[in-house]
Design an enzyme around this catalytic site. Structure first.
Site, PDB file in Angstrom:
ATOM      1  N   ASP A 725      23.322  -4.118 -28.398  1.00 53.11           N
ATOM      2  CA  ASP A 725      24.508  -4.828 -28.866  1.00 53.11           C
ATOM      3  C   ASP A 725      24.128  -6.192 -29.445  1.00 53.11           C
ATOM      4  OD1 ASP A 725      27.462  -5.049 -28.945  1.00 53.11           O
ATOM      5  OD2 ASP A 725      27.099  -6.737 -27.587  1.00 53.11           O
ATOM      6  N   GLU A 750      22.460  -3.295 -33.303  1.00 53.23           N
ATOM      7  CA  GLU A 750      23.645  -3.631 -34.096  1.00 53.23           C
ATOM      8  C   GLU A 750      23.437  -4.997 -34.724  1.00 53.23           C
ATOM      9  OE1 GLU A 750      28.377  -4.571 -33.335  1.00 53.23           O
ATOM     10  OE2 GLU A 750      26.812  -5.397 -32.089  1.00 53.23           O
ATOM     11  N   ASP A 833      34.246  -0.908 -33.103  1.00 53.62           N
ATOM     12  CA  ASP A 833      34.701  -2.213 -33.582  1.00 53.62           C
ATOM     13  C   ASP A 833      35.394  -2.120 -34.930  1.00 53.62           C
ATOM     14  OD1 ASP A 833      33.840  -3.893 -31.517  1.00 53.62           O
ATOM     15  OD2 ASP A 833      31.791  -3.863 -32.276  1.00 53.62           O
TER      16      ASP A 833
END
Lengths: 946, 532
Positions: A725, A750, A833
């Protein structure tokens, strides 16, 4: 339908100093550093609108009409000629209307009720306004919204999931000219522990939202959060609906004394000590709304008696100077060609590609007209209109096309030609009288109107705002961009690009010399290389024991959750029912949500890393799930949040920066450059995530602990790899360290930041964006791949605006990360997201399958989002996956782009698959390879070799 | 035959236009070429390909190396004019121990070449280096670097010794050679030729029960699996090393000594297996005494032709029936070795969209004599009155293999006096043979062109000559000297001028528009003055 789009532009209140514009009860005394005056682009803005409004009345400067154009058709010709084709186009010209949003915060109660406050948000423009809002509470460190307490919710509020509510603004009967038309009042008690109110505004009729760079309006009642007030010039406005326009977040800095002693929290020693300060405020935000004014243009084609040419007549009621930017096409290809001479009067040649002809004003001053001669044999005239330097009108993003060659079928052909043109039900009816030219010397006008279907042609105004910014960023037509694209740097083909390419070539030469010198210096040092052992710096030892983190190369990733998955509390068990199905669909890797205890239910605000009981289920359920996946041959990725971690305790200053649990770090584990958390570590090696303490990975003990934790996760849970992340937050070299310590089968980070846009239009060249991602992968030494955000962004623009040429970069390769480092690119079109119920950056609706047709046929490792797998798309996705697997397409497959044009993109992959997306026509050439259709859906088609 | 051949060549010239599946053409070529190859029908090849990829999964994962330069390749041009231009990578690009040598320099060099407009690079792969580790990762890393730079690849597979640097054989072969030194070529003095298996053992199970041909095939297949992702798109050519130095020849040069060898060389037929074959052959032809040894009157490596009786221009043994017997057998062994190895290669690679090629030496020393001794010792029975290259060209044609001829930079006039050299006439003889048999030609230079030679001019003439157009030209080789200030500007100028024929058709208004390099466009020998 009146299309309204509006642009908020922040500017100063009329007073000289911005601070004086507010009705502070007392002047702000503290934290001046936090107070940043809002700089205003207002002067520029004013000049734009004035130039816009004065357009009609502006004195015309007419270019000199070229003399001696013998063949210019006269009206007499026109009257005698037979009409071959005629069509009236409805044009929507944009006009900007100024309005404002007002935000007012003032005490609501009587004198003694000091805790009652009222927030008023108003807007004085027409429309159906809705406030989309939420609050954040004082004790919540997360960045997520919460719903306001029930007593705060005005009537008519609608709950949106569990984090926001929507309340419509009420229309007030206007008492005077400048009265606010729409208003909403929210009353609240300052004793409620609300840290801030967040909102965005939505105009229901157009669906237009606005936000500030992905952030919201924020009215903060504490000085706790750093507020980004840096809204200045560079406001990139977008021209398509659904994009967030920028607006400032708003900081209310206020008195510490106003409500502090009333705060009940203070009496309780354990709760947050923050400076809660509320002060009255009144603030206005001027906004620009665009309205569309209907205009018309009639185009008729006649054959000329006297020449063998056709006469094309343009007639419009558009005010002011109208320039037709036009060319002809010789075949069906819609390739612009300059018509043969003679050209009409007042014509300029534009970059060897098109003509720009100024129409002549009509006698009565209402509109203008022009007659063009076009050779017989041309298949049509293509054109767009230019109203001024910044305003172009085109046909729903494409060029207008008037067929000439095939004269018998007129309107029908146009209709079928306008592939991207979507019929909009309920758009305005065609007003014949409006389109009638007042000049009656055109006897065929009426006939032409009857013959033609009213067509709804939306004109997209190109960047009507920001005159000083838009100088070179005129709305490029596809054509011009293509021209730039074709400016290749090939050293030996010098055709037709002399001056420009010369400089480029010199640069290349210098580059060549530099590289040769570099190679020489290294070779020279190591001449006896094959005799003696080679020094370390000269070796490129292949990473033999290093795990590449790319799996087999044939992986297909499934994101096994969405933003709502924590709701049931038993996601692990629920997903377990789907393991077999996911396996049979062809997935080889699944990405599970973050497993740790977390402050936010979705798991991205981890607290005790060793506590794996989360809102998704217990540790035991997680292990069972992982085992089930392993049984069906699917590898499992854990979602590791390494960037930040929420603290358990406050330090002696009341700052939440002391950790508990097994990893009981102190503030040395927190980066030093985030003032909110008073870390004592080193400065962050990446960007900060402001909602929680950012972990300082430069500390040895932190890395040691994290490596141990990751190894424990692999062993305890059985994870095979990682989804990392927010890796923007720390240096990729640390990721390399972690990957080498845990040797994941597959790892993906990410790295999500913004693509580059110029004046709201996405740049064709996103090399800088993908370079940042590739740089990160490089920093990890290739131990982890990264999500190909670049490809997603480019697909957005390509699909949304029918600009499929974007899918080929300057070198004819895929323009995303996948074009540069396919084996490390994890392509995706949506995640929890961007899509799901958050929708921060949603893929163009209805075009998801085109996106999947792209990523599932191309190299890179494709990732499919859970919501799409279990939707009506399942069959199509499943088909594409099996085509990919049957043809053994893998992450390093080669792509040969065979077409990248306005409305169609096509490519061959490994010579085994051909794919096209887009509404345009494409069939792979049947040469030695015979292609058969393997999968097909709306606007995409995939072939395999027979 | 002709049609099929052309189709295949087309697939090679434009790799993007015929990706991966010019199989149909490939098989038709095979069908017409006389060897029966039913297995090349499309379904079989598809199965093959699938298999190869599946195995490659394991092979390629580790192999990817982080290449620092991630620039995307420059646009590719399809040259109509002078064929494709390649540059050879250093022979030790992957050294013993399976590491990439001076990778940074190569990365920079590749990028420079790509920007310059070179089409590709030649990657030499050594049997020993690749098979010993069982790991292709370093070679794959180099191939990826080339791909990422946007360059094509010609792979040359080296199976035999190389004069310098040494390219080792696999350890297992070394062991077998240690146990039975006679599997190595041996000269008259009994010296074993390190790293070079005798052609006589090609089909004998001397390597732990396997024949060298089987071992070569295994090596080819292993290579094919490892590079499955590269064929058609990146790899355009595979060059089979048919003998020492990657050329079809005997190792007739001295085992030690300089590269500039001008002697006549020695026959290499003194290992046990060659002698046994010679003996058998002699008995079959009814002259058992001729099979007891090699020619007793041949001179030593560095001697002049006249030193012994064998090569004498007049009355030499080479013209006697014994001489004809021996030379026919000796050259026949070379031809059958070449034929056999090319059969194996085309069986392994035949269905791939790549062109097969092999190199013959340009043995120009003593070409201007009647016996041409250096060609005879190397195995080419090419004497006054007998064209030895016809048979070679025939074999190349049979396998649709293009012929690479080095020495395109040489001129008759520049050769040392006294060795009676004739590179240009030999070259035109070989080219003529190829033309008659429809064999495509590719060129190489013999060595780096140095300042003051007419080398580049010759290369240009040879490459662009109308009657013998080269399919490709490979410039040998990258290294320190290649990038040195003495050489690099000449090379860039050469590359530029190779592209010139196209440019002149363009309507370039003036020379000022052209790219001017640090050295101006001055042809040929004038350059000497410039750079002096």
């Amino acid at each position: 339908m009146l299309l309204v789009r509006w642009k908020p532009v922040l500017h100063c209140p009329p007073q000289g100093h911005p601070r004086r514009g507010f009705a502070w009860p007392r002047g702000p005394r503290r934290s001046l550093l936090l107070w940043r005056p809002i700089r205003s682009p207002a002067p520029a803005f004013l000049s734009i609108s004035s130039s816009k409004f004065s357009q009609a009345g502006r004195a015309r400067v007419r270019p000199i009409v070229r003399a001696g154009l013998a063949q210019t058709p006269s009206l007499a010709d026109v009257e005698n000629a037979e009409i071959l084709f005629s069509e009236t186009l409805s044009l929507k010209r944009s006009q900007t209307v100024e309005g404002k949003i007002a935000v007012r915060l003032d005490p609501a109660g009587a004198e003694e009720e000091v805790s009652k406050w009222r927030l008023t948000i108003g807007c004085n423009l027409e429309g159906k306004w809705t406030l989309h809002w939420g609050v954040s509470y004082c004790d919540d460190l997360g960045s997520e919204w919460d719903q306001p307490p029930p007593e705060m919710r005005p009537p008519e509020s609608v709950l949106i999931k569990d984090y926001a509510i929507e309340t419509p603004l009420k229309r007030l009967s206007s008492q005077s000219e400048r009265q606010i038309l729409h208003e909403l009042q929210i009353e609240f008690d300052s004793n409620t522990p609300i840290a801030a109110i967040h909102f965005v505004l939505k105009e229901e009729e157009t669906g237009a939202w606005f936000q500030h760079k992905g952030r919201d309006f924020r009215i903060s009642f504490t000085d706790y959060f750093e507020v980004d007030n840096s809204v200045g010039g560079n406001q990139g406005f977008s021209i398509w609906p659904g994009t967030f326009d920028e607006i400032s977040s708003l900081l209310l800095k206020a008195e510490e004394s106003t409500s502090k002693k009333d705060d009940p929290d203070d009496e309780d020693g354990n709760v947050v000590k923050q400076n809660r300060c509320i002060a009255p405020i009144y603030k206005e935000f001027p906004i620009l709304k665009e309205e569309f004014v209907p205009n018309h243009m009639t185009v008729s084609v006649r054959s000329s008696d006297k020449t063998d040419k056709n006469i094309v007549q343009f007639d419009t009621d558009l005010p002011g100077d109208v320039v037709i930017h036009w060319g002809v096409c010789m075949d069906d290809g819609r390739k612009w060609v300059i018509p043969s001479t003679p050209h009409p009067p007042a014509t300029k040649i534009f970059r060897q590609k098109a003509l720009q002809t100024l129409l002549q004003p009509k006698a009565d001053g209402l509109g203008s007209w022009g007659l063009f001669l076009v050779d017989e044999g041309t298949s049509g005239v293509v054109f767009v209109l230019k109203l001024n330097e910044y305003t172009w009108l085109n046909n729903n993003g494409t060029d207008f096309f008037i067929p000439i060659g095939s004269v018998s079928s007129t309107t029908a052909e146009i209709g079928s030609d306008d592939i991207v043109h979507e019929q909009q039900a309920g758009t305005e009816t065609h007003d014949v009288r409006n389109s009638l030219s007042p000049n009656n010397s055109y006897p065929l006008q009426n006939k032409s109107l009857e013959a033609s279907d009213p067509k709804n042609i939306n004109i997209l105004p190109m960047k009507p705002q920001g005159a000083q910014e838009a100088k070179e960023a005129v709305a490029y037509t596809d054509e011009i961009i293509k021209e730039i694209r074709h400016l290749v740097t090939d050293i030996s083909s010098e055709k037709g690009k002399r001056a420009k390419s010369k400089e480029a070539q010199e640069n290349i030469l210098q580059e060549i010399e530099k590289l040769a010198a570099e190679a020489y210096s290294i070779f020279r040092i190591s001449i006896p290389c094959f005799v003696e052992s080679v020094s370390d710096t000269e070796l490129m030892k292949p990473a033999v024991k290093l795990s590449s983190g790319t799996g087999s190369g044939y992986e297909i990733l499934c994101q096994g959750f969405n933003w709502e998955s924590h709701k049931s509390g038993r996601w692990y068990s629920e997903l377990r029912d789907n393991t077999k199905e996911l396996s049979s669909l062809g997935f080889t890797v699944v990405w599970l949500p973050p497993p740790t205890e977390s402050v936010s239910p979705e798991g991205y605000m981890p607290k005790d890393l060793y506590n794996l009981n989360s809102r998704y289920g217990s540790l035991e359920e997680l292990k069972d799930l992982v085992n089930s996946f392993h049984e069906v041959g699917i590898k499992v990725l854990g979602d590791a949040v390494l960037n930040h971690r929420c603290a358990h305790y406050q330090n002696k200053n009341g700052i939440w920066n002391v950790f508990g649990g097994r990893l009981n770090w102190d503030d040395r584990a927190i980066v030093a450059d985030d003032p909110h958390f008073q870390g004592r570590g080193n400065k962050s090696s990446g960007d900060n995530f402001h909602a929680a303490p950012n972990i300082d990975h430069s500390q040895d003990f932190v890395r040691r602990d994290l490596k141990e934790w990751l190894r424990w996760l692999r062993k305890e849970v059985g994870y095979d790899g990682w989804r990392l992340d927010f890796v923007r937050g720390f240096w990729g070299g640390y990721v390399k360290d972690y990957m080498e310590a845990t040797e994941p089968y597959f790892a993906v980070g990410e790295y999500w930041d913004s693509l580059s846009y110029t004046y709201g239009d996405m740049d064709h060249n996103q090399d800088a964006h993908r370079q940042r991602i590739v740089d990160w992968i490089n920093a990890t030494n290739g131990t982890a791949g990264a999500f190909d955000v670049t490809t997603k962004g480019i697909l957005h623009s390509a699909l949304e605006k029918c600009e499929y040429w974007r899918l080929s970069d300057q070198n004819g390769k895929p323009p995303g990360v996948v074009g540069w480092w396919a084996s490390r690119a994890v392509t995706f079109i949506e995640n929890h997201d961007t899509g799901s119920t958050q929708g921060h950056w949603r893929f163009p609706s209805g075009k998801e399958m085109q996106g999947y047709a792209y990523i599932l046929t191309h190299p890179g490792t494709p990732a499919v989002f859970y919501d799409h797998i279990f939707s009506h798309y399942q069959q199509e996705i499943s088909r594409l996956i099996s085509v990919r697997n049957e043809n053994k397409i893998h992450c390093r497959s080669t792509v040969k782009i065979t077409k990248a044009e306005r409305d169609v993109y096509a490519a061959e992959i490994d010579g085994k698959l051909a794919v096209k997306i887009g509404p345009g026509y494409y069939e792979p050439p049947n040469g030695p390879t015979k292609w058969v259709v393997a999968a097909e859906g709306r606007d995409y088609k995939v072939w395999e070799t027979s | 035959m002709e049609v099929g051949l052309m189709a295949k060549q087309a697939a090679v010239t434009k790799p993007h236009a015929f990706p991966a599946r010019s199989l149909g053409f490939g098989s038709s070529v095979r069908g017409g070429s006389g060897t029966s190859r039913i297995g090349y029908e499309a379904p079989a090849s598809v199965a093959w390909r699938k298999r190869s990829i599946r195995v490659a999964r394991d092979g390629t994962i580790r192999s990817e190396v982080v290449v620092e330069e991630k620039a995307s390749p420059p646009p590719r041009k399809d040259k109509a004019g002078p064929g494709r231009l390649y540059v050879g990578l250093p022979l030790d690009v992957v050294a013993d121990g399976n590491v990439v040598n001076h990778g940074k320099a190569i990365a920079a060099g590749l990028r420079a070449l790509a920007l310059l407009g070179v089409d590709g690079v030649e990657l030499p792969i050594s049997w020993g280096v690749a098979m010993d580790s069982g790991d292709w990762s370093s070679y794959l890393a180099v191939a990826s670097m080339a791909r990422d730079a946007g360059l094509h690849l010609r792979i040359s597979l080296h199976l035999h010794c190389h004069r310098r640097p040494r390219l080792p054989l696999p350890k297992s072969v070394d062991c077998a050679a240690a146990a039975d030194p006679d599997i190595l070529f041996t000269d008259r003095a009994g010296r074993r030729r390190a790293d070079c298996l005798s052609f006589a053992v090609d089909d004998l199970p001397v390597l732990d029960g396997r024949t060298p041909m089987e071992a070569y095939e295994e090596f080819f297949r292993s290579f094919r699996l490892a590079f499955a992702d590269f064929f058609g798109s990146v790899i355009t050519d595979i060059t089979i090393g048919l003998g020492p130095n990657g050329e079809l020849r005997y190792p007739s040069f001295p085992p030690t000594g300089s590269n500039r060898f001008t002697g006549v060389g020695e026959f290499q037929c003194y290992d046990k297996y060659m002698l046994a074959d010679l003996k058998r052959h002699a008995e079959e032809t009814g002259n058992p005494l001729w099979g007891l040894s090699g020619p007793h009157d041949a001179p030593g490596y560095n001697q002049l032709p006249d030193s012994g009786n064998f090569f004498k221009d007049h009355g030499g043994s080479w013209e006697t029936p014994y001489g004809q017997f021996f030379l026919s057998w000796y050259s026949g062994k070379l031809l059958s070795h070449g034929d056999g190895l090319l059969s194996v290669a085309s069986e392994v690679f035949g269905d791939l969209p790549v062109a097969l090629s092999a190199k013959v030496p340009l043995l120009h020393c003593w070409h201007d004599t009647r016996s041409r001794p250096s060609q005879l010792t190397a195995g080419f029975y090419n004497t006054d009155g007998r064209d030895g290259y016809e048979a070679v060209a025939k074999i190349f044609a049979k396998h649709s293999c293009s012929m690479i001829i080095p020495g395109m930079d040489l001129t008759d006039g520049e050769q040392p006096q006294g060795v009676r050299s004739g590179p240009q006439s030999l070259l035109s003889q070989i080219m003529g043979a190829c033309k008659r048999h429809g064999v495509k030609l590719a060129g190489e230079n013999s060595s780096l062109v140095r300042v003051g030679t007419a080398g580049f001019t010759n290369i240009k003439e040879n490459a662009l000559a109308e009657n013998s157009r080269l399919d490709s030209f490979t410039y040998q080789r990258m290294g320190a000297e290649f990038f040195s200030p003495d050489h690099w500007p000449l090379f860039t100028e050469f590359i530029r001028s190779m592209a010139q024929p196209e440019m002149e058709q363009d309507d370039i208004p003036s020379n000022a528009e052209r790219l001017s390099l640090s050295i101006n466009s001055v042809p040929g020998n004038d350059r000497e003055l410039q750079s002096a």
